[in-house]
Design a protein around this motif. Structure first.
Motif, PDB file in Angstrom:
ATOM      1  N   ILE A  50     -14.641  -8.125   1.301  1.00 47.38           N
ATOM      2  CA  ILE A  50     -15.154  -6.789   0.989  1.00 47.38           C
ATOM      3  C   ILE A  50     -16.241  -6.472   2.007  1.00 47.38           C
ATOM      4  O   ILE A  50     -17.110  -7.304   2.273  1.00 47.38           O
ATOM      5  CB  ILE A  50     -15.696  -6.752  -0.447  1.00 47.38           C
ATOM      6  N   ASN A  52     -19.543  -5.475   3.835  1.00 49.07           N
ATOM      7  CA  ASN A  52     -20.924  -5.455   3.365  1.00 49.07           C
ATOM      8  C   ASN A  52     -21.596  -4.156   3.791  1.00 49.07           C
ATOM      9  O   ASN A  52     -20.985  -3.304   4.437  1.00 49.07           O
ATOM     10  CB  ASN A  52     -21.696  -6.711   3.826  1.00 49.07           C
ATOM     11  N   GLU A  64     -14.697   2.334  -0.104  1.00 46.50           N
ATOM     12  CA  GLU A  64     -14.102   1.993  -1.387  1.00 46.50           C
ATOM     13  C   GLU A  64     -13.591   0.551  -1.341  1.00 46.50           C
ATOM     14  O   GLU A  64     -12.727   0.228  -0.533  1.00 46.50           O
ATOM     15  CB  GLU A  64     -12.950   2.943  -1.697  1.00 46.50           C
ATOM     16  N   PRO A  65     -14.118  -0.333  -2.215  1.00 42.51           N
ATOM     17  CA  PRO A  65     -13.760  -1.749  -2.149  1.00 42.51           C
ATOM     18  C   PRO A  65     -12.270  -2.019  -2.368  1.00 42.51           C
ATOM     19  O   PRO A  65     -11.760  -3.011  -1.893  1.00 42.51           O
ATOM     20  CB  PRO A  65     -14.597  -2.404  -3.239  1.00 42.51           C
ATOM     21  N   GLU A  66     -11.583  -1.134  -3.064  1.00 47.57           N
ATOM     22  CA  GLU A  66     -10.147  -1.355  -3.273  1.00 47.57           C
ATOM     23  C   GLU A  66      -9.309  -0.857  -2.093  1.00 47.57           C
ATOM     24  O   GLU A  66      -8.142  -1.195  -1.973  1.00 47.57           O
ATOM     25  CB  GLU A  66      -9.659  -0.730  -4.580  1.00 47.57           C
ATOM     26  N   PHE A  69     -11.312  -3.096   3.750  1.00 52.29           N
ATOM     27  CA  PHE A  69     -11.550  -4.528   3.907  1.00 52.29           C
ATOM     28  C   PHE A  69     -12.089  -4.815   5.289  1.00 52.29           C
ATOM     29  O   PHE A  69     -11.792  -4.104   6.247  1.00 52.29           O
ATOM     30  CB  PHE A  69     -10.248  -5.330   3.711  1.00 52.29           C
TER      31      PHE A  69
END
Length: 107
Positions: A50, A52, A64-66, A69
């Motif tokens: 994820i 930083n 958006e973490p989903e 990447f």
């Protein structure tokens, strides 16, 4: 997010490696690039993490973490040495999103 066409995580790793291979010779030092070329078959890796906060600061937008990447690409360490991260590449899982930013070792 269900209307988006997304890369699988394996596809995203392959995509990150393709980008790395295309740009590494121009963005790594000759020593780092030579070391990668010599050892990538046995020690090369990509890890998806994820992103930083430094990416959000650089992009000046929330990630958006989903969907976003960070691909860390490098060489695993030998004899207990630390791994060498040669590049950090920010990617979107969305196949038609052109987001791609890289931070290279030594830059």
């Amino acid at each position: 997010m269900q209307d988006l066409e997304l890369w699988t995580l394996d596809e995203l790793c392959d995509h990150a490696f393709d980008i790395f291979e295309e740009l590494a010779s121009e963005n790594l030092s000759a020593e780092d690039y030579g070391q990668y070329q010599q050892h990538y078959e046995n020690r090369g890796y990509v890890d998806l993490v994820i992103p930083n906060g430094d990416w959000a600061d650089m992009m000046m937008q929330d990630l958006e973490p989903e969907l976003h990447f960070e691909a860390q690409i490098g060489l695993t360490g030998e004899a207990g040495e630390a791994d060498i991260v040669l590049a950090r590449i920010l990617l979107s899982r969305e196949k038609y999103e052109s987001l791609c930013h890289a931070q290279w070792r030594g830059q």
